[in-house]
Design an enzyme around this catalytic site. Structure first.
Site, PDB file in Angstrom:
ATOM      1  N   ASP A   1       6.850 -15.571  55.106  1.00 17.47           N
ATOM      2  CA  ASP A   1       7.618 -15.031  53.989  1.00 17.47           C
ATOM      3  C   ASP A   1       9.026 -14.629  54.411  1.00 17.47           C
ATOM      4  O   ASP A   1       9.959 -14.694  53.612  1.00 17.47           O
ATOM      5  CB  ASP A   1       6.886 -13.832  53.388  1.00 17.47           C
ATOM      6  CG  ASP A   1       5.719 -14.248  52.496  1.00 17.47           C
ATOM      7  OD1 ASP A   1       5.544 -15.471  52.292  1.00 17.47           O
ATOM      8  OD2 ASP A   1       4.983 -13.370  52.026  1.00 17.47           O
ATOM      9  N   GLY A   2       9.201 -14.209  55.672  1.00 16.24           N
ATOM     10  CA  GLY A   2      10.540 -13.896  56.154  1.00 16.24           C
ATOM     11  C   GLY A   2      11.451 -15.107  56.114  1.00 16.24           C
ATOM     12  O   GLY A   2      12.626 -15.009  55.747  1.00 16.24           O
ATOM     13  N   ASN A  11      12.722  -9.535  47.330  1.00 14.96           N
ATOM     14  CA  ASN A  11      11.598  -8.621  47.533  1.00 14.96           C
ATOM     15  C   ASN A  11      11.939  -7.182  47.159  1.00 14.96           C
ATOM     16  O   ASN A  11      11.367  -6.629  46.234  1.00 14.96           O
ATOM     17  CB  ASN A  11      11.124  -8.656  48.996  1.00 14.96           C
ATOM     18  CG  ASN A  11       9.958  -9.591  49.212  1.00 14.96           C
ATOM     19  OD1 ASN A  11       9.499 -10.255  48.295  1.00 14.96           O
ATOM     20  ND2 ASN A  11       9.473  -9.650  50.441  1.00 14.96           N
ATOM     21  N   ASP A  18      11.326   9.882  53.535  1.00 14.19           N
ATOM     22  CA  ASP A  18      11.878   9.048  54.601  1.00 14.19           C
ATOM     23  C   ASP A  18      12.698   7.899  54.027  1.00 14.19           C
ATOM     24  O   ASP A  18      13.484   7.279  54.739  1.00 14.19           O
ATOM     25  CB  ASP A  18      10.756   8.478  55.471  1.00 14.19           C
ATOM     26  CG  ASP A  18      10.154   9.521  56.404  1.00 14.19           C
ATOM     27  OD1 ASP A  18      10.679  10.653  56.446  1.00 14.19           O
ATOM     28  OD2 ASP A  18       9.158   9.207  57.085  1.00 14.19           O
ATOM     29  N   THR A  22       4.102  -6.866  46.636  1.00 14.42           N
ATOM     30  CA  THR A  22       3.054  -7.083  47.636  1.00 14.42           C
ATOM     31  C   THR A  22       3.597  -6.934  49.056  1.00 14.42           C
ATOM     32  O   THR A  22       2.902  -7.278  50.018  1.00 14.42           O
ATOM     33  CB  THR A  22       2.421  -8.479  47.480  1.00 14.42           C
ATOM     34  OG1 THR A  22       3.460  -9.471  47.496  1.00 14.42           O
ATOM     35  CG2 THR A  22       1.643  -8.587  46.176  1.00 14.42           C
ATOM     36  N   ALA A  23       4.826  -6.438  49.193  1.00 15.96           N
ATOM     37  CA  ALA A  23       5.447  -6.309  50.515  1.00 15.96           C
ATOM     38  C   ALA A  23       5.588  -4.824  50.877  1.00 15.96           C
ATOM     39  O   ALA A  23       4.613  -4.073  50.847  1.00 15.96           O
ATOM     40  CB  ALA A  23       6.791  -7.038  50.522  1.00 15.96           C
ATOM     41  N   TYR A  24       6.791  -4.366  51.200  1.00 13.65           N
ATOM     42  CA  TYR A  24       7.024  -3.001  51.671  1.00 13.65           C
ATOM     43  C   TYR A  24       6.525  -1.970  50.655  1.00 13.65           C
ATOM     44  O   TYR A  24       5.919  -0.949  51.004  1.00 13.65           O
ATOM     45  CB  TYR A  24       8.518  -2.826  51.937  1.00 13.65           C
ATOM     46  CG  TYR A  24       8.915  -1.607  52.746  1.00 13.65           C
ATOM     47  CD1 TYR A  24       7.979  -0.649  53.143  1.00 13.65           C
ATOM     48  CD2 TYR A  24      10.240  -1.415  53.110  1.00 13.65           C
ATOM     49  CE1 TYR A  24       8.365   0.457  53.889  1.00 13.65           C
ATOM     50  CE2 TYR A  24      10.639  -0.311  53.851  1.00 13.65           C
ATOM     51  CZ  TYR A  24       9.693   0.626  54.229  1.00 13.65           C
ATOM     52  OH  TYR A  24      10.080   1.721  54.961  1.00 13.65           O
ATOM     53  N   LEU A  61       4.097  -2.090  48.623  1.00 21.17           N
ATOM     54  CA  LEU A  61       2.639  -1.957  48.655  1.00 21.17           C
ATOM     55  C   LEU A  61       2.216  -1.020  49.779  1.00 21.17           C
ATOM     56  O   LEU A  61       1.332  -0.174  49.596  1.00 21.17           O
ATOM     57  CB  LEU A  61       1.993  -3.332  48.835  1.00 21.17           C
ATOM     58  CG  LEU A  61       0.462  -3.379  48.829  1.00 21.17           C
ATOM     59  CD1 LEU A  61      -0.095  -2.911  47.491  1.00 21.17           C
ATOM     60  CD2 LEU A  61      -0.036  -4.796  49.135  1.00 21.17           C
ATOM     61  N   ALA A 108       6.867   8.102  52.373  1.00 16.59           N
ATOM     62  CA  ALA A 108       6.497   9.414  52.915  1.00 16.59           C
ATOM     63  C   ALA A 108       7.221  10.549  52.205  1.00 16.59           C
ATOM     64  O   ALA A 108       7.986  11.305  52.819  1.00 16.59           O
ATOM     65  CB  ALA A 108       6.767   9.453  54.422  1.00 16.59           C
TER      66      ALA A 108
END
Length: 298
Positions: A81-82, A153, A183, A194-196, A198, A218
Site C-alpha cells: 500500500d505504501g 489515506n 499525541d 483501514t490504515a492509521y 484504524l 492517545a
C-alpha cells in the site's frame, strides 16, 4: 472478403519503490503478460535502476518515466500500500486508473496477489474490471511547498521529539468544535479508514462513503472519541505545544511546521481511480485481510 481486426495498444505505466528477487517470478510473469498483449510499457526510472540489478530478470522493451510529463491508459503499482500511495502521487490529477499488485504484506489498496498476476492481469487488460473513485484530502498551510498537498489515506498532526502532548484546536466550517489534547490527530478518508485511523480506534468506512474520520492519537481525555463528519466540510486546525514545532504528515510524507500554523483541510477537486477485478467486493477484502468471519475453532 477480407476481415480486419483493429488492435488497440494499451500504454501501461509501472511504478515501484523497491525490488527483491523473491518476487522475480511475479514480475517476470507480469512482463510476459504485457508483452503477450502487445502493450506499450513505460517504467519509473528509479524502479528500472532497481530491476537492472537482477541479471536473471528479463526486462521488456520499454520507455522510462523521468518526470511527471507522461500519460498512460493504466498504471501498475508493484509493492504494498505504501507503493500504491507513492504511485498515486505520481499520477496526481491525470485520471489514470491504478491497479495495485501486492508483493508486500496486508495490501488493502494493492490487493491483486502475485499468484493471480497472469490470469487476472489478462482479464483486466481486456476490459474485465471496475474502477472505484477514491476521494482525497487537500491540505492548505504555509510552509508545505515541498509537500504534495493531497492525501489518499490520511493527514496526521503529530507531536515531535517530546513526551508532552500537543493541543490541536479544531473547527468545522468555521464553527469551533474541540481542542484535542493528545499525541496527535488523524483525519482520514474512507480509503485511509483501514490504515492509521484504524489503529487509533477509528471506524472502518466503505470506500464510497462521503465522509472523513477524525481520530485522536492517545487522547488525554477518555471521553474524546473518533468522529465521522461529512466530506463536504472545511476543517481548520491549529497546533500549540511546548516544543514550538509539530509534524504534519500526508500519507507518510511529512514536514515539520512551527506551532500556530493555520491548516485547512477540504476535499480535493479530483479523485484517484483504483482498478479492481469484477469479482472484487469490499466485504471480501475485509474477510481476506482482517480475517472477518473466520472461526479459529473450525
Amino acid at each position: 472478403m477480407l476481415s480486419y481486426r483493429i488492435l488497440i495498444i494499451m500504454r501501461i505505466a509501472i511504478f515501484g519503490k523497491q525490488y527483491h528477487t523473491s518476487y522475480r517470478e511475479v514480475l517476470q510473469e507480469l512482463f510476459n503478460t504485457l508483452v503477450g498483449l502487445q502493450c506499450d510499457i513505460c517504467i519509473e526510472q528509479d524502479f528500472v535502476d532497481m530491476l537492472l540489478t537482477d541479471s536473471l530478470l528479463e526486462l521488456p522493451a520499454m520507455s522510462h518515466i523521468t518526470s511527471d510529463d507522461f500519460n498512460a491508459d493504466m498504471a501498475l503499482s508493484i509493492g504494498g500500500d505504501g507503493t500504491f500511495l507513492h504511485t498515486a502521487t505520481c499520477i496526481g490529477n491525470k485520471g489514470i486508473p491504478i491497479l495495485g499488485i501486492n508483493t508486500g504484506r496486508l495490501g488493502f489498496l494493492a490487493d491483486l496477489s502475485g499468484n493471480e498476476v497472469g490470469r487476472s492481469l489478462q482479464e483486466i487488460l481486456k476490459g474485465q474490471y471496475q474502477v472505484e473513485e477514491r476521494t482525497l484530502l487537500q491540505v492548505e498551510a504555509d510552509g508545505i511547498d515541498a509537500l504534495w498537498p493531497y492525501a489518499l489515506n490520511e493527514v496526521a498532526l503529530l507531536k515531535q521529539d517530546s513526551a508532552s502532548m500537543i493541543s490541536i484546536r479544531t473547527a468545522i466550517n468555521d464553527d469551533y468544535f474541540n481542542t484535542y489534547q493528545a499525541d496527535g490527530l488523524v483525519i482520514a478518508t474512507p480509503t485511509g479508514s483501514t490504515a492509521y485511523a484504524l489503529s487509533a480506534g477509528g471506524p472502518i468506512l466503505v470506500p464510497q462513503a462521503a465522509n472523513w474520520v477524525l481520530a485522536p492519537v492517545a487522547p488525554h481525555s477518555f471521553t474524546v472519541r473518533p468522529l465521522v463528519v461529512n466530506d463536504d466540510v472545511t476543517i481548520s486546525l491549529q497546533v500549540s505545544c511546548r516544543t514550538g514545532k509539530f509534524m504534519l504528515s500526508c500519507d507518510g510524507r511529512s514536514v515539520q511546521l512551527p506551532a500556530g500554523t493555520a491548516i485547512t483541510l477540504r476535499k480535493a477537486a479530483f479523485t484517484i481511480k483504483v482498478v479492481k477485478g469484477n469479482d472484487h467486493t469490499f466485504s471480501k477484502t475485509l474477510r481476506n485481510k482482517l480475517m472477518w468471519g473466520v472461526d479459529k475453532r473450525d
